[in-house]
Motif scaffolding. Sequence first.
Motif, short mmCIF file in Angstrom:
data_model
loop_
_atom_site.label_atom_id
_atom_site.label_comp_id
_atom_site.label_asym_id
_atom_site.label_seq_id
_atom_site.Cartn_x
_atom_site.Cartn_y
_atom_site.Cartn_z
N SER A 119 38.71 53.69 49.82
CA SER A 119 38.19 52.52 49.08
C SER A 119 37.57 51.49 50.02
O SER A 119 36.77 50.67 49.59
N SER A 120 37.98 51.52 51.29
CA SER A 120 37.45 50.57 52.27
C SER A 120 36.43 51.21 53.21
O SER A 120 35.97 50.58 54.15
N ASP A 121 36.08 52.45 52.94
CA ASP A 121 35.19 53.20 53.81
C ASP A 121 33.86 53.44 53.10
O ASP A 121 33.84 53.92 51.96
N ALA A 122 32.75 53.13 53.77
CA ALA A 122 31.43 53.26 53.13
C ALA A 122 31.16 54.69 52.68
O ALA A 122 30.68 54.92 51.56
N GLU A 123 31.48 55.68 53.52
CA GLU A 123 31.26 57.08 53.14
C GLU A 123 32.19 57.48 52.00
O GLU A 123 31.78 58.19 51.07
N GLY A 124 33.44 57.02 52.08
CA GLY A 124 34.40 57.33 51.02
C GLY A 124 33.96 56.76 49.68
O GLY A 124 34.04 57.43 48.65
N ARG A 125 33.49 55.52 49.70
CA ARG A 125 33.03 54.90 48.45
C ARG A 125 31.83 55.66 47.87
O ARG A 125 31.72 55.82 46.66
N LYS A 126 30.95 56.12 48.74
CA LYS A 126 29.79 56.89 48.27
C LYS A 126 30.24 58.18 47.59
O LYS A 126 29.74 58.53 46.51
N VAL A 127 31.18 58.88 48.21
CA VAL A 127 31.72 60.11 47.61
C VAL A 127 32.29 59.82 46.22
O VAL A 127 32.12 60.61 45.29
N LEU A 128 32.95 58.68 46.09
CA LEU A 128 33.59 58.32 44.82
C LEU A 128 32.60 57.80 43.77
O LEU A 128 32.99 57.48 42.66
N GLY A 129 31.31 57.73 44.13
CA GLY A 129 30.30 57.35 43.14
C GLY A 129 29.94 55.88 43.13
O GLY A 129 29.29 55.42 42.18
N LEU A 130 30.32 55.13 44.17
CA LEU A 130 30.02 53.71 44.22
C LEU A 130 28.71 53.47 44.95
O LEU A 130 28.37 54.16 45.92
#
Length: 197
Positions: A145-156
């Motif tokens: 949730s605090s990671d740019a790549e992670g947020r992208k994966v999650l659809g943000l």
Amino acid sequence: MLESHEALEFLKIRKSVPLTQLMAPGPSEAQLSDLLEIAARVPDHGRMEPWRFILYRGSAVIKAGEALAEIALKKNGQLSDEELEREHNRINRAPVAVGVVSNVVDDSNIPEWEQFLSAGAAAMNLVTATTAMGFGANWVTGWYSSDAEGRKVLGLAPHERMAGIVHIGSYDRAIPDRPRPDVKALTSEYTGPYQAS
């Protein structure tokens, strides 16, 4: 409809169900629709609707878990089999997970922090409504949730932040309560401007 005293008693005992104890079945489509309607009934200064919901379920969640595991490997260098399995299942721990996304409206005179709090209120409404419906819920964030790549994966989108992911499912055992705060120790009467002690 709960009587007012029943509603208050329910709120006094509400608790989260551990992720490891959430299982099928999850809410039906009609129940999920009701839960999201309730989640959206939150304070929203200026009627900005500065949040949205993402439903995580089905095969797309497996692919997202694979992508999150790859990011975690890249960041940490090496993970044990157990750690890798945990990353694969980050958002696949219940029949459905609902991402509550903070989507701050920049060109507004409503402060960013106030808009973010509205998203948090939506997440809490979702947790409370889910519990009242008889399901278990657990609100988490996680490193992704605090990671740019992670947020992208999650659809943000790049400007969005994850207020939380609410995992929803059934459970089959009593959930012990955890120690709760001493509210009296956290409450004071206003006596004037703040002064450092």
